[in-house]
Design an enzyme around this catalytic site. Sequence first.
Site, PDB file in Angstrom:
ATOM      1  N   ARG A   1       0.810  -1.238   0.000  1.00  0.00           N
ATOM      2  CA  ARG A   1       0.000   0.000   0.000  1.00  0.00           C
ATOM      3  C   ARG A   1       0.834   1.274   0.000  1.00  0.00           C
ATOM      4  NH1 ARG A   1      -3.042  -3.098   3.727  1.00  0.00           N
ATOM      5  NH2 ARG A   1      -4.753  -4.101   2.647  1.00  0.00           N
TER       6      ARG A   1
ATOM      7  N   LYS B   1       2.570  11.727 -10.596  1.00  0.00           N
ATOM      8  CA  LYS B   1       1.637  10.939 -11.414  1.00  0.00           C
ATOM      9  C   LYS B   1       2.357   9.666 -11.827  1.00  0.00           C
ATOM     10  CE  LYS B   1      -1.422  14.369 -13.491  1.00  0.00           C
ATOM     11  NZ  LYS B   1      -1.857  15.011 -14.763  1.00  0.00           N
TER      12      LYS B   1
ATOM     13  N   GLU C   1       8.246  20.071 -23.872  1.00  0.00           N
ATOM     14  CA  GLU C   1       7.668  20.257 -22.533  1.00  0.00           C
ATOM     15  C   GLU C   1       8.307  21.466 -21.848  1.00  0.00           C
ATOM     16  OE1 GLU C   1       5.071  18.659 -21.587  1.00  0.00           O
ATOM     17  OE2 GLU C   1       5.052  16.732 -22.630  1.00  0.00           O
TER      18      GLU C   1
ATOM     19  N   LYS D   1       6.978  23.413 -12.556  1.00  0.00           N
ATOM     20  CA  LYS D   1       6.144  22.242 -12.260  1.00  0.00           C
ATOM     21  C   LYS D   1       5.961  22.101 -10.756  1.00  0.00           C
ATOM     22  CE  LYS D   1       4.557  17.819 -13.302  1.00  0.00           C
ATOM     23  NZ  LYS D   1       4.552  16.662 -14.158  1.00  0.00           N
TER      24      LYS D   1
ATOM     25  N   GLU E   1      -4.747  17.727  -9.352  1.00  0.00           N
ATOM     26  CA  GLU E   1      -5.340  18.245 -10.592  1.00  0.00           C
ATOM     27  C   GLU E   1      -6.831  18.559 -10.452  1.00  0.00           C
ATOM     28  OE1 GLU E   1      -3.617  16.665 -14.199  1.00  0.00           O
ATOM     29  OE2 GLU E   1      -5.415  17.196 -15.314  1.00  0.00           O
TER      30      GLU E   1
ATOM     31  N   ARG F   1      -3.421  22.558 -12.186  1.00  0.00           N
ATOM     32  CA  ARG F   1      -2.539  21.542 -12.786  1.00  0.00           C
ATOM     33  C   ARG F   1      -2.992  21.163 -14.196  1.00  0.00           C
ATOM     34  NH1 ARG F   1       0.432  16.372  -9.794  1.00  0.00           N
ATOM     35  NH2 ARG F   1       1.582  15.714 -11.646  1.00  0.00           N
TER      36      ARG F   1
ATOM     37  N   ASN G   1      -1.524  20.560 -19.231  1.00  0.00           N
ATOM     38  CA  ASN G   1      -1.935  19.776 -20.403  1.00  0.00           C
ATOM     39  C   ASN G   1      -2.067  20.628 -21.661  1.00  0.00           C
ATOM     40  OD1 ASN G   1      -2.158  17.182 -19.165  1.00  0.00           O
ATOM     41  ND2 ASN G   1      -3.929  17.978 -18.062  1.00  0.00           N
TER      42      ASN G   1
ATOM     43  N   HIS H   1      -1.848  19.092 -25.002  1.00  0.00           N
ATOM     44  CA  HIS H   1      -1.929  17.642 -24.831  1.00  0.00           C
ATOM     45  C   HIS H   1      -3.234  17.048 -25.357  1.00  0.00           C
ATOM     46  CE1 HIS H   1       1.653  18.337 -22.544  1.00  0.00           C
ATOM     47  NE2 HIS H   1       1.764  17.082 -22.180  1.00  0.00           N
TER      48      HIS H   1
ATOM     49  N   HIS I   1      -2.447  14.173 -27.589  1.00  0.00           N
ATOM     50  CA  HIS I   1      -2.817  12.770 -27.322  1.00  0.00           C
ATOM     51  C   HIS I   1      -3.629  12.199 -28.480  1.00  0.00           C
ATOM     52  CE1 HIS I   1      -2.291  13.273 -22.687  1.00  0.00           C
ATOM     53  NE2 HIS I   1      -1.190  12.850 -23.255  1.00  0.00           N
TER      54      HIS I   1
ATOM     55  N   HIS J   1       5.810  11.589 -28.076  1.00  0.00           N
ATOM     56  CA  HIS J   1       4.875  12.380 -27.272  1.00  0.00           C
ATOM     57  C   HIS J   1       5.196  13.886 -27.365  1.00  0.00           C
ATOM     58  CE1 HIS J   1       2.309  13.533 -23.927  1.00  0.00           C
ATOM     59  NE2 HIS J   1       3.347  14.091 -23.331  1.00  0.00           N
TER      60      HIS J   1
HETATM   61  P1  NAD Z   1      11.039   6.641 -22.567  1.00  0.00           P
HETATM   62  O1  NAD Z   1      11.083   6.368 -21.135  1.00  0.00           O
HETATM   63  O2  NAD Z   1      10.470   5.591 -23.452  1.00  0.00           O
HETATM   64  O3  NAD Z   1      12.501   7.012 -23.068  1.00  0.00           O
HETATM   65  C1  NAD Z   1      12.711   7.274 -24.440  1.00  0.00           C
HETATM   66  C2  NAD Z   1      13.801   6.371 -25.026  1.00  0.00           C
HETATM   67  O4  NAD Z   1      15.081   6.822 -24.559  1.00  0.00           O
HETATM   68  C3  NAD Z   1      13.700   4.918 -24.586  1.00  0.00           C
HETATM   69  O5  NAD Z   1      14.109   4.103 -25.650  1.00  0.00           O
HETATM   70  C4  NAD Z   1      14.716   4.840 -23.440  1.00  0.00           C
HETATM   71  O6  NAD Z   1      15.205   3.534 -23.206  1.00  0.00           O
HETATM   72  C5  NAD Z   1      15.791   5.741 -23.959  1.00  0.00           C
HETATM   73  N1  NAD Z   1      16.651   6.367 -22.952  1.00  0.00           N
HETATM   74  C6  NAD Z   1      16.326   6.809 -21.731  1.00  0.00           C
HETATM   75  N2  NAD Z   1      17.346   7.478 -21.198  1.00  0.00           N
HETATM   76  C7  NAD Z   1      18.365   7.422 -22.083  1.00  0.00           C
HETATM   77  C8  NAD Z   1      19.672   7.947 -22.094  1.00  0.00           C
HETATM   78  N3  NAD Z   1      20.124   8.720 -21.105  1.00  0.00           N
HETATM   79  N4  NAD Z   1      20.453   7.682 -23.151  1.00  0.00           N
HETATM   80  C9  NAD Z   1      19.964   6.950 -24.210  1.00  0.00           C
HETATM   81  N5  NAD Z   1      18.728   6.463 -24.272  1.00  0.00           N
HETATM   82  C10 NAD Z   1      17.932   6.708 -23.206  1.00  0.00           C
HETATM   83  O7  NAD Z   1      10.218   7.984 -22.894  1.00  0.00           O
HETATM   84  P2  NAD Z   1      10.116   9.392 -22.157  1.00  0.00           P
HETATM   85  O8  NAD Z   1       9.893  10.364 -23.250  1.00  0.00           O
HETATM   86  O9  NAD Z   1      11.218   9.611 -21.200  1.00  0.00           O
HETATM   87  O10 NAD Z   1       8.786   9.242 -21.303  1.00  0.00           O
HETATM   88  C11 NAD Z   1       7.542   8.989 -21.919  1.00  0.00           C
HETATM   89  C12 NAD Z   1       6.612   8.421 -20.860  1.00  0.00           C
HETATM   90  O11 NAD Z   1       6.438   9.378 -19.830  1.00  0.00           O
HETATM   91  C13 NAD Z   1       5.235   8.074 -21.388  1.00  0.00           C
HETATM   92  O12 NAD Z   1       4.858   6.811 -20.899  1.00  0.00           O
HETATM   93  C14 NAD Z   1       4.346   9.153 -20.801  1.00  0.00           C
HETATM   94  O13 NAD Z   1       3.029   8.711 -20.574  1.00  0.00           O
HETATM   95  C15 NAD Z   1       5.060   9.442 -19.508  1.00  0.00           C
HETATM   96  N6  NAD Z   1       4.802  10.792 -18.959  1.00  0.00           N
HETATM   97  C16 NAD Z   1       4.434  10.863 -17.664  1.00  0.00           C
HETATM   98  C17 NAD Z   1       4.217  12.087 -17.084  1.00  0.00           C
HETATM   99  C18 NAD Z   1       3.880  12.166 -15.628  1.00  0.00           C
HETATM  100  O14 NAD Z   1       3.553  13.247 -15.144  1.00  0.00           O
HETATM  101  N7  NAD Z   1       3.981  11.078 -14.907  1.00  0.00           N
HETATM  102  C19 NAD Z   1       4.396  13.256 -17.822  1.00  0.00           C
HETATM  103  C20 NAD Z   1       4.783  13.149 -19.152  1.00  0.00           C
HETATM  104  C21 NAD Z   1       4.995  11.899 -19.715  1.00  0.00           C
HETATM  105  N1  GLY Z   2       2.382  15.986 -17.044  1.00  0.00           N
HETATM  106  C1  GLY Z   2       1.234  16.633 -16.507  1.00  0.00           C
HETATM  107  C2  GLY Z   2       1.160  16.593 -15.023  1.00  0.00           C
HETATM  108  O1  GLY Z   2       2.033  16.116 -14.369  1.00  0.00           O
HETATM  109  O2  GLY Z   2       0.179  17.019 -14.489  1.00  0.00           O
END
Ligand code: NAD
Ligand code: GLY
Length: 361
Positions: free
Chosen positions: A121, A143, A185, A227, A237, A241, A245, A248, A252, A265
């Site tokens: 939990r 998130k 971003e 942020k 949110e 918050r 988006n 987005h 999306h 993305h």
């Molecule tokens: P990702 O985690 O897939 O990374 C992108 C690519 O880069 C992958 O192939 C990864 O293995 C590679 N990589 C990572 N670090 C590296 C490095 N230092 N050197 C070489 N390669 C590297 O994608 P991302 O863009 O980091 O994240 C996208 C995800 O984040 C999505 O799932 C999205 O939904 C999520 N997201 C979450 C929030 C949130 O608030 N939680 C906000 C925005 C996006």
């Molecule tokens: N990426 C949007 C949020 O964290 O609210």
Amino acid sequence: MSTPATVEVALGARSYAIHIGPGLLADGPRWREALRGRHALVVTNEVVAPLYLPRVLPQLEGLRHATLVLPDGEAHKTLASASRIFDALAALGATRDACIVALGGGVVGDLAGFAAACWMRGIDFVQMPTTLLAMVDSSVGGKTGVNLAAGKNLVGAFHQPRAVIADTDTLASLPAREYRAGLAEVVKYGAIGDAVFFAWLERSAAALAARDPAAVSAAIAASCRHKAAVVAQDEHEQGERALLNFGHTFGHALEAASGYRSLLHGEAVAIGMLAAARLAAALHRAPAGDAERLAALLSALGLPCAMPAIDPERLLALMRLDKKNLAGHLRLVLWRGIGAAEVVSDVAESTLLAFLGGGRS
Ligand code: NAD
Ligand code: GLY
């Protein structure tokens, strides 16, 4: 070596620091105190592990620790991967005081954070973001979640990390396209709430495009400050918050319409932000000149601006699925101009459809 910047996310007893700078993964003394218990599980992926695990593991000496290396990619942000994390925690004998260390991009961070929210939990986790997008967005704010076949991020929890360790050295190995996607971003923070930062980005675009370390670190720190401020005001949110988006809802829909293949993305968000800005101008809510400044900045950073040729009816149908919509009404994040985003719920679907049909650039 330059001194790391520290940004505080102020959430009372759950407050935490975001450390930003070079050399941080190997700087255990700076972050080890965030790991409070006896057990640590490092969750990472097959791309990041060979690059950065050797910097992190020596810092965990004295703890019972294990590493789980997952396959790379969004396709693995699933309940099945979360289940693998639970199995690894069980094998480690992890108790309530255990900590998960999420080493990787947003996929690893969202997934490992979700597992931390669920195990017994809720246990601690530390974010070690290695993509620009993860440093400026996904690792901050709590998130967490996984995807289902029915859609992205449909299962998740708000669960704040104990610390964020953003080692800017890791960006050196990030593919150019992933780096640029993260810049979208960064632009978002200027666009939604800080005209001065937006102007700084315009002046610094060449340095940022060339990954100048000082400019990149300054952009990450400013983004995290924005942020952190939003999250401190509206963790779950209920209001402000939602402005994060910006771009987005369009983005999306574009990602989904392209089957999550042709657009990253951040690329979809870039196109989406410009669509939101141009729609606001078309509705006489914002100056058209500001939308064109946004287009120029995105282009200077190497980001796409042109809306792909997708049937407007299909895009609208996808936009109707947005989590921000309430009681069947579309809620869009538009702006009144640079630095002044707003949530708008009075745009008629027919207006949006006409814009999507005619608004391609
Ligand atoms: P990702 O985690 O897939 O990374 C992108 C690519 O880069 C992958 O192939 C990864 O293995 C590679 N990589 C990572 N670090 C590296 C490095 N230092 N050197 C070489 N390669 C590297 O994608 P991302 O863009 O980091 O994240 C996208 C995800 O984040 C999505 O799932 C999205 O939904 C999520 N997201 C979450 C929030 C949130 O608030 N939680 C906000 C925005 C996006
Ligand atoms: N990426 C949007 C949020 O964290 O609210």
